[in-house]
Design a protein around this motif. Structure first.
Motif, PDB file in Angstrom:
ATOM      1  N   PRO A 236     -10.554  -2.343  11.712  1.00  0.00           N
ATOM      2  CA  PRO A 236     -10.341  -0.961  11.246  1.00  0.00           C
ATOM      3  C   PRO A 236      -9.062  -0.805  10.434  1.00  0.00           C
ATOM      4  CG  PRO A 236     -10.836  -1.044  13.612  1.00  0.00           C
ATOM      5  CD  PRO A 236     -10.554  -2.449  13.172  1.00  0.00           C
ATOM      6  N   ALA A 237      -9.044   0.221   9.586  1.00  0.00           N
ATOM      7  CA  ALA A 237      -7.866   0.497   8.763  1.00  0.00           C
ATOM      8  C   ALA A 237      -6.773   1.210   9.556  1.00  0.00           C
ATOM      9  CB  ALA A 237      -8.265   1.344   7.550  1.00  0.00           C
ATOM     10  N   GLU A 238      -7.126   1.933  10.607  1.00  0.00           N
ATOM     11  CA  GLU A 238      -6.149   2.677  11.393  1.00  0.00           C
ATOM     12  C   GLU A 238      -5.356   1.706  12.270  1.00  0.00           C
ATOM     13  OE1 GLU A 238      -9.430   3.215  11.464  1.00  0.00           O
ATOM     14  OE2 GLU A 238      -9.501   4.929  10.077  1.00  0.00           O
ATOM     15  N   ASN A 239      -4.040   1.890  12.318  1.00  0.00           N
ATOM     16  CA  ASN A 239      -3.183   0.960  13.040  1.00  0.00           C
ATOM     17  C   ASN A 239      -3.565   0.827  14.511  1.00  0.00           C
ATOM     18  OD1 ASN A 239      -1.451   0.189  10.889  1.00  0.00           O
ATOM     19  ND2 ASN A 239      -0.295   2.091  11.107  1.00  0.00           N
ATOM     20  N   GLU A 240      -3.792   1.958  15.173  1.00  0.00           N
ATOM     21  CA  GLU A 240      -4.071   1.924  16.607  1.00  0.00           C
ATOM     22  C   GLU A 240      -5.368   1.166  16.893  1.00  0.00           C
ATOM     23  OE1 GLU A 240      -3.232   4.535  14.839  1.00  0.00           O
ATOM     24  OE2 GLU A 240      -1.263   5.098  15.663  1.00  0.00           O
ATOM     25  N   ALA A 241      -6.410   1.418  16.090  1.00  0.00           N
ATOM     26  CA  ALA A 241      -7.694   0.743  16.300  1.00  0.00           C
ATOM     27  C   ALA A 241      -7.584  -0.735  15.963  1.00  0.00           C
ATOM     28  CB  ALA A 241      -8.778   1.416  15.456  1.00  0.00           C
ATOM     29  N   ALA A 242      -6.846  -1.071  14.892  1.00  0.00           N
ATOM     30  CA  ALA A 242      -6.673  -2.475  14.520  1.00  0.00           C
ATOM     31  C   ALA A 242      -5.899  -3.230  15.600  1.00  0.00           C
ATOM     32  CB  ALA A 242      -5.952  -2.576  13.182  1.00  0.00           C
TER      33      ALA A 242
ATOM     34  N   GLY B  78       0.807  -1.218   0.000  1.00  0.00           N
ATOM     35  CA  GLY B  78       0.000   0.000   0.000  1.00  0.00           C
ATOM     36  C   GLY B  78       0.839   1.265   0.000  1.00  0.00           C
ATOM     37  N   LYS B  79       0.333   2.285   0.683  1.00  0.00           N
ATOM     38  CA  LYS B  79       0.987   3.597   0.723  1.00  0.00           C
ATOM     39  C   LYS B  79       1.659   3.841   2.072  1.00  0.00           C
ATOM     40  CE  LYS B  79      -3.045   5.273  -0.227  1.00  0.00           C
ATOM     41  NZ  LYS B  79      -4.187   6.181  -0.478  1.00  0.00           N
ATOM     42  N   HIS B  80       1.702   2.832   2.950  1.00  0.00           N
ATOM     43  CA  HIS B  80       2.170   3.016   4.309  1.00  0.00           C
ATOM     44  C   HIS B  80       3.639   2.639   4.431  1.00  0.00           C
ATOM     45  CE1 HIS B  80      -2.028   3.487   5.618  1.00  0.00           C
ATOM     46  NE2 HIS B  80      -2.283   2.501   4.782  1.00  0.00           N
ATOM     47  N   ALA B  81       4.428   3.510   5.091  1.00  0.00           N
ATOM     48  CA  ALA B  81       5.803   3.175   5.425  1.00  0.00           C
ATOM     49  C   ALA B  81       5.789   2.279   6.658  1.00  0.00           C
ATOM     50  CB  ALA B  81       6.599   4.450   5.684  1.00  0.00           C
ATOM     51  N   PRO B  82       6.810   1.407   6.802  1.00  0.00           N
ATOM     52  CA  PRO B  82       6.793   0.480   7.935  1.00  0.00           C
ATOM     53  C   PRO B  82       7.034   1.147   9.288  1.00  0.00           C
ATOM     54  CG  PRO B  82       8.793   0.197   6.643  1.00  0.00           C
ATOM     55  CD  PRO B  82       7.906   1.121   5.868  1.00  0.00           C
ATOM     56  N   ALA B  83       7.736   2.291   9.314  1.00  0.00           N
ATOM     57  CA  ALA B  83       8.095   2.909  10.598  1.00  0.00           C
ATOM     58  C   ALA B  83       6.879   3.248  11.460  1.00  0.00           C
ATOM     59  CB  ALA B  83       8.957   4.146  10.356  1.00  0.00           C
ATOM     60  N   PRO B  84       5.810   3.876  10.912  1.00  0.00           N
ATOM     61  CA  PRO B  84       4.646   4.152  11.760  1.00  0.00           C
ATOM     62  C   PRO B  84       3.964   2.893  12.278  1.00  0.00           C
ATOM     63  CG  PRO B  84       4.589   5.507   9.769  1.00  0.00           C
ATOM     64  CD  PRO B  84       5.673   4.489   9.579  1.00  0.00           C
TER      65      PRO B  84
ATOM     66  N   ALA C 257       6.023   1.684  15.179  1.00  0.00           N
ATOM     67  CA  ALA C 257       5.816   2.545  16.350  1.00  0.00           C
ATOM     68  C   ALA C 257       4.485   2.244  17.028  1.00  0.00           C
ATOM     69  CB  ALA C 257       5.892   4.008  15.930  1.00  0.00           C
ATOM     70  N   ALA C 258       3.445   2.056  16.214  1.00  0.00           N
ATOM     71  CA  ALA C 258       2.127   1.753  16.774  1.00  0.00           C
ATOM     72  C   ALA C 258       2.138   0.416  17.500  1.00  0.00           C
ATOM     73  CB  ALA C 258       1.078   1.751  15.664  1.00  0.00           C
ATOM     74  N   VAL C 259       2.836  -0.587  16.930  1.00  0.00           N
ATOM     75  CA  VAL C 259       2.931  -1.902  17.569  1.00  0.00           C
ATOM     76  C   VAL C 259       3.682  -1.796  18.890  1.00  0.00           C
ATOM     77  CG1 VAL C 259       3.970  -4.196  17.374  1.00  0.00           C
ATOM     78  CG2 VAL C 259       2.733  -3.212  15.427  1.00  0.00           C
ATOM     79  N   GLU C 260       4.803  -1.090  18.880  1.00  0.00           N
ATOM     80  CA  GLU C 260       5.605  -0.935  20.103  1.00  0.00           C
ATOM     81  C   GLU C 260       4.784  -0.285  21.215  1.00  0.00           C
ATOM     82  OE1 GLU C 260       8.605  -1.992  20.670  1.00  0.00           O
ATOM     83  OE2 GLU C 260       9.341  -2.524  18.669  1.00  0.00           O
ATOM     84  N   GLN C 261       4.051   0.758  20.864  1.00  0.00           N
ATOM     85  CA  GLN C 261       3.282   1.479  21.874  1.00  0.00           C
ATOM     86  C   GLN C 261       2.139   0.624  22.414  1.00  0.00           C
ATOM     87  OE1 GLN C 261       1.800   5.268  20.589  1.00  0.00           O
ATOM     88  NE2 GLN C 261       0.767   5.710  22.517  1.00  0.00           N
ATOM     89  N   ALA C 262       1.376   0.003  21.531  1.00  0.00           N
ATOM     90  CA  ALA C 262       0.214  -0.770  21.959  1.00  0.00           C
ATOM     91  C   ALA C 262       0.631  -2.012  22.744  1.00  0.00           C
ATOM     92  CB  ALA C 262      -0.628  -1.168  20.750  1.00  0.00           C
ATOM     93  N   CYS C 263       1.633  -2.729  22.266  1.00  0.00           N
ATOM     94  CA  CYS C 263       2.073  -3.938  22.965  1.00  0.00           C
ATOM     95  C   CYS C 263       2.748  -3.589  24.289  1.00  0.00           C
ATOM     96  CB  CYS C 263       3.024  -4.742  22.085  1.00  0.00           C
ATOM     97  SG  CYS C 263       2.206  -5.542  20.680  1.00  0.00           S
ATOM     98  N   GLY C 264       3.486  -2.478  24.311  1.00  0.00           N
ATOM     99  CA  GLY C 264       4.100  -2.046  25.570  1.00  0.00           C
ATOM    100  C   GLY C 264       3.053  -1.712  26.617  1.00  0.00           C
ATOM    101  N   ALA C 265       2.016  -0.993  26.211  1.00  0.00           N
ATOM    102  CA  ALA C 265       0.957  -0.619  27.147  1.00  0.00           C
ATOM    103  C   ALA C 265       0.188  -1.836  27.643  1.00  0.00           C
ATOM    104  CB  ALA C 265       0.012   0.370  26.473  1.00  0.00           C
TER     105      ALA C 265
END
Length: 324
Positions: A115-121, A23-29, A32-40
């Motif tokens: 959802p399409a948004e990383n945080e919601a998914a 798609g149009k998404h870079a892997p870095a975001p 970051a979303a995975v690190e934050q959600a899994c850490g929390a």
């Protein structure tokens, strides 16, 4: 064969196959979303970053092996093609399967309420249970959204060329389809279909087999809910003048494809397709979830005997809206 959902611990680790080219998404975001959600959530995880196409299947197999050994969840982060490859490795393993959608159309995730948004998914992935999802097979090749041969497979092949030249978007994909249809010269196929103990010969420009209720509802066919009822849905385009093809594209975009005289649709659980007559191709190009494969004839389209245990919500709002 798993007949009950995987027994996941509340802290089951995630083994994520992330396609850097989806798609149009870079892997870095996504990282970051995975690190934050899994850490929390206090969840262990490992990311397998796919930077070259040849790495995808190997990383998918490794993710499944580690998930089986650690009671974890196999996760595909990418478009429908990436999800297909990781699902192929996961099916029958007994592992739960998750999705972080990163593609252009994301039909698989959308039809299942992810959802399409990383945080919601990620919240779905971390909090929902695994639920059974139907898988389609063509000669044991998995398809979660659709499989096709003929004109539709050609559309997909030329669409990828357009994406490489002009970028990835739904508008680019639609433009590529229009150009392919207007070019003309599309051959028709003489096929013999074996269905429910009977055989019949058909001529068709394209045979499309759907396993995604949302996509089928959006194009507007009568058997759109077949994938929710343990069946697949076939759409065959009748031979005709090439200039009628853009009209079919418009009908599909308007959700009125089922009203067209140029198509035949029917639901099934198992369908065998081979060349009509004594002389025909031994191998044929078949598109599965947007990826092209050469498969041996005859083709056997069927519902997989086991489900994919997908982490997903109980309700898919977009699918419910399409049914209304």
């Amino acid at each position: 064969m798993p007949i009950t959902p995987p027994d996941l611990a509340p802290d089951a680790p995630l083994f994520i196959v992330l396609n850097a080219g989806s798609g149009k998404h870079a892997p870095a975001p996504v990282r970051a979303a995975v690190e934050q959600a899994c850490g929390a959530a206090g969840r262990r995880h490992r990311i397998f970053l796919v930077e070259q196409p040849g790495q995808l299947q190997a990383f998918a197999r490794e993710a499944v092996e580690r998930a089986r050994a650690n009671g974890g969840i196999v996760v595909a982060a990418g478009g429908d093609g990436t999800i297909n490859a990781v699902a192929q490795a996961t099916l029958g393993s007994g592992c739960a399967f998750g999705v972080l959608p990163q593609g252009t159309f994301n039909y698989f995730s959308r039809t299942h309420g992810i959802p399409a948004e990383n945080e919601a998914a990620l919240q779905v992935l971390l909090n929902e249970p695994p639920r059974a999802v139907q898988v389609g097979l063509v000669n044991d090749k998995v398809f979660l959204v659709n499989a096709s041969l003929g004109l539709y497979a050609q559309l997909l092949e030329e669409r990828e060329a357009f994406k490489r030249d002009y970028g990835r978007s739904r508008l680019i994909a639609l433009g590529a389809a229009v150009v392919t249809m207007l070019r003309g010269g599309h051959r028709s196929w003489r096929l013999r279909l074996a269905l429910r103990g009977q055989e019949r010969d058909v001529r068709t420009r394209s045979l499309f087999v759907g396993n995604n209720a949302l996509q089928l509802h959006q194009v507007g066919i009568d058997d759109a809910d077949a994938p929710e009822e343990g069946r697949l849905a076939a759409i065959a385009v009748k031979p005709g003048h090439w200039w009628s093809l853009p009209g079919l594209l418009v009908r599909g975009a308007l959700g009125k494809l089922g009203d067209a005289d140029d198509i035949v649709t029917f639901p099934f659980a198992s369908l065998t397709v081979k060349p009509a007559g004594s002389h025909g191709r031994r191998r044929i190009k078949v598109a599965t979830d947007g990826e092209l494969n050469w498969l041996d004839m005859p083709l056997l389209f069927r519902v997989a005997p086991e489900p994919l245990w997908l982490i997903k919500p109980a309700v898919a709002p977009e699918l419910e809206a399409a049914r209304a």
